[in-house]
Structure formats: structure tokens, C-alpha cells
Scaffold this motif. Structure first.
Motif, PDB file in Angstrom:
ATOM      1  N   LEU A 279      -4.818-110.479  16.649  1.00  0.00           N
ATOM      2  CA  LEU A 279      -3.899-111.603  16.527  1.00  0.00           C
ATOM      3  C   LEU A 279      -4.650-112.915  16.701  1.00  0.00           C
ATOM      4  O   LEU A 279      -5.584-113.003  17.504  1.00  0.00           O
ATOM      5  CB  LEU A 279      -2.822-111.529  17.618  1.00  0.00           C
ATOM      6  N   ARG A 280      -4.234-113.920  15.954  1.00  0.00           N
ATOM      7  CA  ARG A 280      -4.696-115.289  16.173  1.00  0.00           C
ATOM      8  C   ARG A 280      -3.499-116.048  16.736  1.00  0.00           C
ATOM      9  O   ARG A 280      -2.429-116.085  16.121  1.00  0.00           O
ATOM     10  CB  ARG A 280      -5.158-115.942  14.883  1.00  0.00           C
ATOM     11  N   ILE A 281      -3.696-116.656  17.892  1.00  0.00           N
ATOM     12  CA  ILE A 281      -2.607-117.346  18.572  1.00  0.00           C
ATOM     13  C   ILE A 281      -3.021-118.808  18.738  1.00  0.00           C
ATOM     14  O   ILE A 281      -4.076-119.104  19.291  1.00  0.00           O
ATOM     15  CB  ILE A 281      -2.311-116.692  19.937  1.00  0.00           C
ATOM     16  N   THR A 282      -2.194-119.708  18.230  1.00  0.00           N
ATOM     17  CA  THR A 282      -2.498-121.131  18.286  1.00  0.00           C
ATOM     18  C   THR A 282      -1.333-121.903  18.886  1.00  0.00           C
ATOM     19  O   THR A 282      -0.200-121.434  18.879  1.00  0.00           O
ATOM     20  CB  THR A 282      -2.811-121.693  16.885  1.00  0.00           C
ATOM     21  N   GLY A 283      -1.636-123.074  19.390  1.00  0.00           N
ATOM     22  CA  GLY A 283      -0.598-123.942  19.945  1.00  0.00           C
ATOM     23  C   GLY A 283      -0.477-123.779  21.442  1.00  0.00           C
ATOM     24  O   GLY A 283      -1.479-123.690  22.148  1.00  0.00           O
TER      25      GLY A 283
ATOM     26  N   LEU B 211       4.591-114.202  21.992  1.00  0.00           N
ATOM     27  CA  LEU B 211       3.397-113.482  22.417  1.00  0.00           C
ATOM     28  C   LEU B 211       3.745-112.062  22.836  1.00  0.00           C
ATOM     29  O   LEU B 211       3.055-111.113  22.455  1.00  0.00           O
ATOM     30  CB  LEU B 211       2.720-114.236  23.566  1.00  0.00           C
ATOM     31  N   ALA B 212       4.820-111.904  23.588  1.00  0.00           N
ATOM     32  CA  ALA B 212       5.224-110.567  24.047  1.00  0.00           C
ATOM     33  C   ALA B 212       5.504-109.634  22.870  1.00  0.00           C
ATOM     34  O   ALA B 212       5.046-108.489  22.842  1.00  0.00           O
ATOM     35  CB  ALA B 212       6.459-110.674  24.947  1.00  0.00           C
ATOM     36  N   GLY B 213       6.224-110.129  21.885  1.00  0.00           N
ATOM     37  CA  GLY B 213       6.539-109.311  20.710  1.00  0.00           C
ATOM     38  C   GLY B 213       5.303-108.938  19.914  1.00  0.00           C
ATOM     39  O   GLY B 213       5.150-107.792  19.473  1.00  0.00           O
ATOM     40  N   ALA B 214       4.399-109.878  19.741  1.00  0.00           N
ATOM     41  CA  ALA B 214       3.180-109.620  18.977  1.00  0.00           C
ATOM     42  C   ALA B 214       2.273-108.632  19.705  1.00  0.00           C
ATOM     43  O   ALA B 214       1.697-107.733  19.085  1.00  0.00           O
ATOM     44  CB  ALA B 214       2.439-110.930  18.713  1.00  0.00           C
TER      45      ALA B 214
ATOM     46  N   ILE C  16      -1.000-110.833  28.469  1.00  0.00           N
ATOM     47  CA  ILE C  16      -2.236-110.347  27.855  1.00  0.00           C
ATOM     48  C   ILE C  16      -2.929-109.349  28.778  1.00  0.00           C
ATOM     49  O   ILE C  16      -3.358-108.273  28.355  1.00  0.00           O
ATOM     50  CB  ILE C  16      -3.159-111.526  27.505  1.00  0.00           C
ATOM     51  N   VAL C  17      -3.030-109.682  30.051  1.00  0.00           N
ATOM     52  CA  VAL C  17      -3.686-108.807  31.024  1.00  0.00           C
ATOM     53  C   VAL C  17      -2.933-107.487  31.157  1.00  0.00           C
ATOM     54  O   VAL C  17      -3.531-106.406  31.216  1.00  0.00           O
ATOM     55  CB  VAL C  17      -3.822-109.527  32.386  1.00  0.00           C
ATOM     56  N   THR C  18      -1.612-107.548  31.171  1.00  0.00           N
ATOM     57  CA  THR C  18      -0.795-106.340  31.261  1.00  0.00           C
ATOM     58  C   THR C  18      -0.963-105.476  30.024  1.00  0.00           C
ATOM     59  O   THR C  18      -1.045-104.242  30.120  1.00  0.00           O
ATOM     60  CB  THR C  18       0.687-106.710  31.470  1.00  0.00           C
ATOM     61  N   ALA C  19      -1.030-106.097  28.856  1.00  0.00           N
ATOM     62  CA  ALA C  19      -1.254-105.334  27.615  1.00  0.00           C
ATOM     63  C   ALA C  19      -2.595-104.613  27.680  1.00  0.00           C
ATOM     64  O   ALA C  19      -2.698-103.436  27.300  1.00  0.00           O
ATOM     65  CB  ALA C  19      -1.201-106.266  26.403  1.00  0.00           C
TER      66      ALA C  19
END
Length: 118
Positions: free
Chosen positions: A30-34, A44-47, A77-80
Motif C-alpha cells: 500500500l502507498r499511504i499519503t496525507g 488505513l484499518a480497511g486497507a 500498522i504495528v498490530t497488523a
């Protein structure tokens, strides 16, 4: 229900007025911006949920365009990463200075299943 097939090319997974999550097929991730905060953390959670289910590959997160993430967003992110099998990792590469700072302050740069690059 999320489609478990990896995307064929880059495509926007979800977006709002402050953040964008884009699927990347190679390397898978995934690329996450903003900005990620309480108001849009669900993006973020859904992705991340989709990425956990979509394949057996490592999950690379390009966070170079992330200008802000709150601690709860970083916890997602850490939990994932912790939920992955031992042969998979969440790889943060590249990351923005804002992300590096949150990781450093929380000590999560050493979290199990998480590899921080660049």
C-alpha cells in the motif's frame, strides 16, 4: 467482504479529503499519503485488513507521502505486523520523517513482524 486477489496495477483503495490509500501490486502493498488521524483511521484499518487477507507475501507500506499519523494509526500498522505469520513482515519503505518520529517515540521501530527501512 474484501476481494482477496492482488490488484493487477496501482489503484486507489480508498480516499478522503486528507488521505489516500493506493494498492500497489509489485511489490505487494500500500502507498499511504496525507494525514491519518481519528477522522479517517478507518481507511488505513480497511486497507490493512485487505492486505492481511489478500496474499501470502510481505506487505510493503510506502509511507513517504504521509505527513502525519497519530499513535492510534501507527498502532494499526504495528498490530497488523504482529498478526502475520512468522514468515511474513510488514515492511515500511520508504517512510516520512513524521512516521520515523512516531516510531522512535513509541519504540515500535523494533516491533515484531515490522521492518523499518530507509
Amino acid at each position: 467482504m474484501y476481494d482477496r486477489r492482488p490488484p493487477r496495477s496501482r489503484m486507489t483503495f480508498e480516499t478522503d479529503d486528507r488521505a489516500r490509500v493506493t494498492l500497489v501490486s509489485h511489490p505487494f502493498g500500500l502507498r499511504i499519503t496525507g494525514e491519518i488521524d481519528r477522522g479517517n483511521r478507518h481507511l488505513l484499518a480497511g486497507a490493512l485488513t485487505w492486505a492481511l487477507l489478500a496474499g501470502s507475501h510481505d506487505i510493503r507500506l510506502d509511507l513517504s507521502g504521509l505527513t502525519f499519523i497519530d499513535v492510534a494509526g501507527m498502532r494499526l500498522i504495528v498490530t497488523a505486523a504482529a498478526r502475520l505469520s512468522s514468515d511474513r513482515e510488514v515492511i515500511l519503505d520508504p517512510i516520512s520523517p513524521a512516521v520515523r518520529r512516531v516510531l522512535s517515540l513509541t519504540g515500535w521501530d523494533q516491533a515484531p513482524g515490522l521492518r523499518v527501512c530507509s
